[in-house]
Scaffold this motif. Structure first.
Motif, short mmCIF file in Angstrom:
data_model
loop_
_atom_site.label_atom_id
_atom_site.label_comp_id
_atom_site.label_asym_id
_atom_site.label_seq_id
_atom_site.Cartn_x
_atom_site.Cartn_y
_atom_site.Cartn_z
N MET A 1 0.82 -1.22 0.00
CA MET A 1 0.00 0.00 0.00
C MET A 1 0.85 1.27 0.00
O MET A 1 0.56 2.22 -0.70
N THR A 2 1.93 1.25 0.84
CA THR A 2 2.77 2.45 0.91
C THR A 2 3.43 2.71 -0.44
O THR A 2 3.58 3.86 -0.84
N ALA A 3 3.79 1.62 -1.14
CA ALA A 3 4.41 1.78 -2.46
C ALA A 3 3.42 2.41 -3.42
O ALA A 3 3.79 3.29 -4.23
N ALA A 4 2.14 2.00 -3.33
CA ALA A 4 1.12 2.57 -4.22
C ALA A 4 0.95 4.06 -3.92
O ALA A 4 0.81 4.89 -4.84
N LEU A 5 1.01 4.43 -2.62
CA LEU A 5 0.91 5.85 -2.26
C LEU A 5 2.08 6.62 -2.86
O LEU A 5 1.90 7.71 -3.44
N ALA A 6 3.28 6.06 -2.74
CA ALA A 6 4.47 6.73 -3.29
C ALA A 6 4.32 6.93 -4.80
O ALA A 6 4.63 8.00 -5.33
N GLN A 7 3.79 5.92 -5.47
CA GLN A 7 3.63 6.04 -6.93
C GLN A 7 2.60 7.12 -7.27
O GLN A 7 2.80 7.92 -8.18
N ASP A 8 1.50 7.16 -6.52
CA ASP A 8 0.48 8.19 -6.78
C ASP A 8 1.03 9.60 -6.52
O ASP A 8 0.76 10.53 -7.28
N LEU A 9 1.79 9.74 -5.43
CA LEU A 9 2.34 11.07 -5.11
C LEU A 9 3.34 11.50 -6.17
O LEU A 9 3.37 12.66 -6.59
N ALA A 10 4.14 10.54 -6.65
CA ALA A 10 5.14 10.87 -7.68
C ALA A 10 4.46 11.25 -8.99
O ALA A 10 4.88 12.18 -9.69
N ALA A 11 3.35 10.55 -9.30
CA ALA A 11 2.67 10.80 -10.58
C ALA A 11 1.95 12.14 -10.59
O ALA A 11 1.77 12.75 -11.64
N ALA A 12 1.53 12.64 -9.39
CA ALA A 12 0.65 13.82 -9.31
C ALA A 12 1.17 15.05 -10.11
O ALA A 12 0.38 15.64 -10.85
N PRO A 13 2.38 15.53 -10.09
CA PRO A 13 3.43 15.23 -9.14
C PRO A 13 3.22 16.04 -7.85
O PRO A 13 2.99 17.24 -7.90
N TYR A 14 3.33 15.33 -6.71
CA TYR A 14 3.12 15.96 -5.41
C TYR A 14 4.48 16.42 -4.89
O TYR A 14 5.09 15.79 -4.03
N THR A 15 4.96 17.52 -5.48
CA THR A 15 6.27 18.07 -5.12
C THR A 15 6.06 19.52 -4.69
O THR A 15 4.97 20.08 -4.86
N VAL A 16 7.13 20.15 -4.16
CA VAL A 16 7.05 21.56 -3.77
C VAL A 16 6.63 22.38 -4.99
O VAL A 16 5.72 23.22 -4.92
N GLU A 17 7.25 22.09 -6.15
CA GLU A 17 6.92 22.83 -7.37
C GLU A 17 5.50 22.51 -7.84
O GLU A 17 4.77 23.39 -8.29
N GLY A 18 5.11 21.20 -7.74
CA GLY A 18 3.78 20.77 -8.19
C GLY A 18 2.69 21.50 -7.41
O GLY A 18 1.69 21.94 -7.99
N LEU A 19 2.90 21.67 -6.10
CA LEU A 19 1.89 22.36 -5.29
C LEU A 19 1.87 23.85 -5.61
O LEU A 19 0.82 24.47 -5.68
N GLU A 20 3.07 24.40 -5.84
CA GLU A 20 3.12 25.82 -6.16
C GLU A 20 2.42 26.08 -7.49
O GLU A 20 1.74 27.10 -7.65
N GLU A 21 2.53 25.12 -8.41
CA GLU A 21 1.83 25.26 -9.69
C GLU A 21 0.32 25.16 -9.47
O GLU A 21 -0.45 25.84 -10.14
N ALA A 22 -0.09 24.33 -8.52
CA ALA A 22 -1.53 24.13 -8.28
C ALA A 22 -2.20 25.36 -7.71
O ALA A 22 -3.34 25.67 -8.02
N TRP A 23 -1.48 26.11 -6.82
CA TRP A 23 -2.16 27.28 -6.22
C TRP A 23 -1.40 28.59 -6.35
O TRP A 23 -1.88 29.63 -5.91
N GLY A 24 -0.22 28.56 -6.97
CA GLY A 24 0.50 29.81 -7.25
C GLY A 24 1.39 30.26 -6.11
O GLY A 24 1.25 29.83 -4.96
N ARG A 25 2.32 31.15 -6.46
CA ARG A 25 3.36 31.62 -5.53
C ARG A 25 2.77 32.40 -4.34
O ARG A 25 3.16 32.22 -3.19
N THR A 26 1.81 33.27 -4.66
CA THR A 26 1.24 34.13 -3.60
C THR A 26 0.57 33.27 -2.53
O THR A 26 0.74 33.50 -1.32
#
Ligand SMILES: C[S@@+](CC[C@H](N)C(=O)[O-])C[C@H]1O[C@@H](n2cnc3c(N)ncnc32)[C@H](O)[C@@H]1O
Length: 494
Positions: A1-26
């Motif tokens: 299960m944890t491996a599946a979570l890691a794969q989903d987070l990587a695919a999102a991509p759930y990264t610092v940049e990915g989140l910043e893209e989702a809601w912007g710098r401000t």
């Protein structure tokens, strides 16, 4: 299960940049100030993305439609997410139960990124934290990470690992990492984070050094629960993440005193800490240095707060709001506790300890409030190395050394309007501790001449001759400053 979570987070991509893209710098900046509204507003305006859905759920703590959560976690699925304790599904909505954040870092060991699962913070909970709260990677975690001397490939102890941030960092280069915590709940998060990030940690439950009795480490890294907390006062919460249960600064003292028996020869312990000031600054300094009996010690005090500032900071940190009766009652409990011990201020900063093979030679305490630059850990490592080299050099031998100005050092001259000669000369560092040091004309001239060609004693003599000064007196005055400049990193040995 944890491996599946890691794969989903990587695919999102759930990264610092990915989140910043989702809601912007401000919105990202506003979140840094604990304000989630700009991020929620942006997510409502933008086309949905996997990173945006996961960020809303796992950073902002906002429930999302079950089908949107399922689409963002295609391999794990909602059943898997429930089984891992990330969320619960209620009336078709996914309700978050934990905080999951990408955490990225660049240092001497390279660039790295992880996902850190921890308890939800105040923003997600919308109120005060429960006492058993397990921290994610916070500001203090990053401060400690930034000041660590390169870990190397030895055996590392992360004491009070929480969700495992320091342990994950150490595991990049360490041969083995033992991570302890008094909280079983914290260790469950640390185990999940280790698995999620593909890292092996030796996790052990227990207080302070109990779980590692009889063991020694090449490095001890600890961001301990150093917050000074009134004992026995009504209504004062005892947060496991920040309060070790001791009176005053006893927890930090216990961590420092215990390090000697758990370090290998040459082994280094680094910790964040708070310490009480009861007498004058010298007495306070000696008290902290005294805890490190038998060890080399270097304390960098980054802040000195009066009791009210300290109380307000930590009462607010728990979620109590200024202006409320609860806030005032808690501040009063802190003030009474400090008054009972005659505490006039609290120092905060970081401590580096080293177990020498012989007698300790380093006893350094400095107050340094100005912002630091990158590479503080490397600056501490270089400072320790310079100290060791200097300890073996008397002034005559130091005078024979060839030195060079560090590449990040600049000289700054300040003039009274109309004057031909500067009234103030300063050396400034661009990296590490980013120190500014006032120097006299002779020292500035000697430092300026240190180009890795001639021994420093010859340079001092030449400058003395140029300025019509006595060479012996000049040498005796300048060499102690040269020693300090070497430890501080303005000058380097060739
Ligand atoms: C400030 S958190 C640090 C978490 C993490 N290492 C970091 O750097 O972000 C302090 C941790 O120490 C743990 N702790 C509290 N009292 C302790 C004790 N007596 N012995 C060991 N760990 C303790 C807490 O449960 C918490 O996880």
């Amino acid at each position: 299960m944890t491996a599946a979570l890691a794969q989903d987070l990587a695919a999102a991509p759930y990264t610092v940049e990915g989140l910043e893209e989702a809601w912007g710098r401000t919105a990202a900046d506003a979140l840094g100030r604990d304000d989630p509204e700009p991020a929620l507003a942006e997510l409502a305006r933008r086309a949905p993305s996997a990173a945006g859905v996961l960020g809303r759920l796992l950073v902002l703590g906002d429930p999302v439609d079950g089908s949107a959560a399922a689409a963002a976690l295609p391999r794990l699925g909602l059943d898997g997410a429930e089984a891992l304790g990330l969320l619960r599904v209620e009336d078709g909505r996914a309700i978050p139960l934990v905080d999951v954040r990408p955490y990225a870092l660049a240092d001497e060991s390279g660039v790295a990124s992880w996902w850190i699962v921890s308890d939800q913070g105040e923003v997600a909970l919308g109120g005060e934290l429960p006492e058993e709260h397990v921290l994610g990677a916070g500001a203090a975690s990053s401060t400690l990470a930034q000041v660590l001397v390169p870990t190397g490939d030895g055996v590392v102890l992360d004491l009070g690992t929480g969700s495992g941030v320091q342990a994950l960092m150490a595991a990049r280069t360490a041969g083995r990492v033992v991570a302890t915590d008094v909280s079983a709940r914290a260790l469950r998060f640390a185990a999940l984070n280790a698995e999620l990030n593909g890292v092996h940690l030796d996790l052990r439950e227990g207080s302070l050094y109990e779980p590692v009795a009889g063991e020694r480490f090449d490095r001890i890294v600890t961001n301990p629960p150093f917050v000074i907390t009134p004992r026995g006062a009504d209504g004062v919460p005892a947060y496991t993440y920040r309060d070790g249960g001791f009176a005053g600064d006893g927890l930090v003292e216990a961590v420092v005193r215990g390090a000697r028996d758990h370090l290998t020869d040459g082994g280094i312990a680094q910790l964040l800490g708070n310490w009480e000031v009861t007498g004058d600054q010298v007495a306070a300094r000696d008290r902290v240095l005294g805890w490190a009996d038998g060890l080399d010690v270097w304390v960098v005090q980054r802040d000195l707060l009066d009791p009210a500032q300290y109380a307000e900071t930590w009462v607010r940190d728990g979620g109590a709001q200024p202006g409320t009766r609860r806030f005032r009652a808690l501040v009063r409990a802190w003030l009474d506790d400090f008054a009972a011990r005659g505490v006039t201020a609290v120092g905060a900063g970081y401590v580096t300890l080293r177990r020498p093979s012989g007698a300790p030679t380093l006893r350094r305490f400095e107050h340094l409030e100005s912002p630091v630059g990158s590479g503080v850990g490397a600056a501490i490592a270089a400072g320790l190395a310079a100290h060791d080299r200097l300890a073996a050099l008397d002034d005559a031998r130091l005078a024979g050394q060839v030195l060079a100005v560090a590449p990040d050092v600049t000289e700054h001259r300040h003039y009274w309007p109309g004057d031909a000669d500067p009234t103030v000369l300063e050396l400034r560092q661009g990296t590490g501790f980013a120190r500014t040091r006032r120097v006299d004309t002779v020292t500035a001239a000697v430092v300026g001449a240190c180009d890795g060609e001639l021994p420093v004693g010859r340079l001092v003599a030449a400058v003395a001759e140029l300025l019509d000064a006595d060479p012996g007196t000049t040498t005796a005055a300048v060499l102690p400053v040269v020693r300090e400049l070497l430890v501080e990193g303005f000058l380097t040995f060739r």
